[in-house]
Design an enzyme around this catalytic site. Structure first.
Site, short mmCIF file in Angstrom:
data_model
loop_
_atom_site.label_atom_id
_atom_site.label_comp_id
_atom_site.label_asym_id
_atom_site.label_seq_id
_atom_site.Cartn_x
_atom_site.Cartn_y
_atom_site.Cartn_z
N GLY A 39 -4.84 -5.87 3.21
CA GLY A 39 -4.34 -4.50 3.09
C GLY A 39 -4.95 -3.61 4.15
NE ARG A 40 -9.15 -1.33 1.28
CZ ARG A 40 -10.23 -1.36 0.52
NH1 ARG A 40 -10.91 -0.26 0.33
NH2 ARG A 40 -10.63 -2.48 -0.05
CE LYS B 119 -2.13 -6.41 -4.29
NZ LYS B 119 -2.63 -5.13 -4.80
CB CYS C 77 -1.75 0.65 -9.21
SG CYS C 77 -2.11 2.27 -8.54
CG ASN D 156 -5.79 -8.05 -2.12
OD1 ASN D 156 -5.84 -7.18 -2.98
ND2 ASN D 156 -5.68 -7.76 -0.84
N GLY D 157 -8.66 -8.54 -1.21
CA GLY D 157 -9.79 -7.62 -1.33
C GLY D 157 -10.81 -7.85 -0.23
CD GLN E 289 3.17 -3.64 -6.15
OE1 GLN E 289 2.92 -2.49 -5.80
NE2 GLN E 289 2.23 -4.56 -6.31
CG MET F 124 -2.02 -1.07 1.14
SD MET F 124 -3.25 -0.92 2.45
CE MET F 124 -2.33 -1.52 3.85
CB ALA F 125 1.27 3.87 -2.56
C1 LIG Z 1 -3.86 3.56 0.17
C2 LIG Z 1 -3.66 2.35 -0.71
C3 LIG Z 1 -2.47 2.22 -1.41
C4 LIG Z 1 -2.28 1.10 -2.24
N1 LIG Z 1 -1.08 0.96 -2.89
C5 LIG Z 1 -0.85 -0.16 -3.63
C6 LIG Z 1 0.42 -0.40 -4.22
O1 LIG Z 1 1.38 0.38 -4.05
N2 LIG Z 1 0.57 -1.53 -4.97
C7 LIG Z 1 -0.46 -2.42 -5.17
O2 LIG Z 1 -0.29 -3.43 -5.86
N3 LIG Z 1 -1.66 -2.22 -4.59
C8 LIG Z 1 -1.87 -1.14 -3.83
N4 LIG Z 1 -3.07 -0.99 -3.19
C9 LIG Z 1 -4.08 -2.06 -3.29
C10 LIG Z 1 -3.94 -3.04 -2.14
O3 LIG Z 1 -2.71 -3.74 -2.21
C11 LIG Z 1 -5.08 -4.08 -2.16
O4 LIG Z 1 -5.05 -4.79 -3.37
C12 LIG Z 1 -6.46 -3.43 -2.01
O5 LIG Z 1 -6.47 -2.43 -1.03
C13 LIG Z 1 -7.52 -4.48 -1.67
O6 LIG Z 1 -7.19 -5.16 -0.49
P1 LIG Z 1 -7.81 -4.75 0.95
O7 LIG Z 1 -9.30 -4.74 0.78
O8 LIG Z 1 -7.32 -5.83 1.89
O9 LIG Z 1 -7.29 -3.40 1.30
C14 LIG Z 1 -3.29 0.12 -2.38
C15 LIG Z 1 -4.47 0.27 -1.65
C16 LIG Z 1 -4.67 1.36 -0.83
C17 LIG Z 1 -5.95 1.48 -0.05
#
Ligand SMILES: Cc1cc2nc3c(=O)[nH]c(=O)nc-3n(C[C@H](O)[C@H](O)[C@H](O)COP(=O)(O)O)c2cc1C
Length: 324
Positions: free
Chosen positions: A227-228, A142, A103, A203-204, A73, A19-20
């Site tokens: 992630g979140r 991913k 992304c 994921n998600g 990544q 997560m960026a």
């Molecule tokens: C703030 C934020 C930044 C993210 N940055 C990236 C990233 O840098 N690379 C990536 O592949 N996914 C990124 N994602 C997506 C997450 O890795 C993940 O696929 C997505 O949030 C769904 O998973 P979750 O519901 O568990 O959060 C980001 C998501 C969020 C919310």
């Protein structure tokens, strides 16, 4: 159950999502300490990586101080810079390299990287082949289900990526056009699990043990990525791992222990970014910790101008609270 990538065992197969702006080294270290099968860096733009900008290079640092593989990544749209960046990241100590094909941000897809790569599988494959050929490390991918509902091509891309040497595939169960709307469709990930023999990770919207269990079953996946759900709760992956895989349950911090954890994270952020940038970046983490622990977040904490002031406010806010 374990996912094996060469000599690395992702055990338990509960992984921290990239997560960026969030999964920087200080956060990954804390999540890793509670327990996770793998932690992934925020995305690093391949072009920027090659300019050797210190703030970009810092994103690719992966010394966790623990015996746990760390994945970095990379995002990009051209094969050559991606391959060159992969070599740099490998030299910096990454154990696994992940390619960002998920992304949805316009800033990223507008540059034809991230999820936009899914619209041009031939080009995506050239990029994947270049990265796999550049390093002697496992390369993972991913992605999302596809660009939009009319182009669900994750199974096809996964099959081709596997033939190109990709060792694990993470699928966020949404299309690019969904961004983060609606619900992740874990059932749709099953078509990817059926298409390849490398491990597929779901994921998600996985935020706790019940959602992880359901995602695994619906997706027929080998593991889950969170992630979140880990924001403000770096112990969440370990809780899921305990419930699903019988891993040792994490000791949830409360009272003084929670104050220590939040303070340690806060100071690590300041140490990593420097005080000026760190004070600002730390705020979102404080907000999430407060939400998760039900602590009252006083406005002063968001405005604190010195570490001492912030640490005193952290003590006051969390000393009567517990992790949840
Ligand atoms: C703030 C934020 C930044 C993210 N940055 C990236 C990233 O840098 N690379 C990536 O592949 N996914 C990124 N994602 C997506 C997450 O890795 C993940 O696929 C997505 O949030 C769904 O998973 P979750 O519901 O568990 O959060 C980001 C998501 C969020 C919310």
């Amino acid at each position: 159950m374990t996912i094996t990538l060469d000599s690395f065992r992702l055990d338990p197969p509960v992984l921290l999502a990239p997560m960026a702006g969030i999964t920087d080294l200080p956060f990954r270290r804390i999540v890793a300490r509670f327990g996770a099968g793998l932690v992934v860096s925020e995305m690093v733009a391949s072009g920027e990586m090659l300019t050797a900008k210190p703030s970009v290079r810092a994103k690719a640092r992966s010394e966790l101080g623990l015996d746990l593989p760390s994945s970095v990544q990379l995002a990009g749209r051209e094969a050559r810079p991606m391959a060159e960046a992969a070599k740099v990241v490998a030299d910096m100590g990454a154990k696994i390299i992940d390619i960002n094909m998920g992304c949805p941000a316009k800033k990223v897809t507008g540059g034809a990287s991230g999820a936009a790569l899914m619209r041009d599988p031939d080009h995506a494959l050239r990029l994947i082949e270049a990265v796999v050929g550049a390093v002697d490390l496992p390369v993972t991918l991913k992605m999302r289900l596809g660009w939009d509902e009319g182009q669900i091509n994750a199974p096809e891309i996964a099959r081709r990526a596997e033939s190109a040497g990709v060792r694990m595939i993470v699928v966020h169960g949404r299309t690019r056009m969904q961004f983060y709307e609606g619900r992740a469709d874990w059932g749709a990930i099953a078509a990817v699990s059926e298409a390849v023999s490398v491990p597929v990770v779901a994921n998600g919207d996985i935020v706790d043990a019940p959602s992880a269990r359901m995602a695994l079953a619906r997706a027929g996946a080998a593991g889950v990525m969170v992630g979140r759900g880990a924001q403000g709760a770096p112990w969440r992956l370990a809780q899921i791992a305990a419930a699903l895989y019988g891993a040792a349950p994490p000791k949830l911090p409360k009272g003084a222990g929670l104050v220590d954890l939040v303070s340690e994270h806060y100071e690590a952020i300041l140490g990593f970014y420097g005080e000026q940038v760190g004070l600002r970046l730390a705020r979102k983490h404080l907000r999430w910790y407060a939400e998760v622990a039900g602590a009252a977040l006083v406005p002063e904490m968001m405005r604190a101008q010195t570490p001492e002031a912030a640490l005193a406010l952290i003590r006051a806010a969390f000393s009567e609270r517990a992790a949840a």
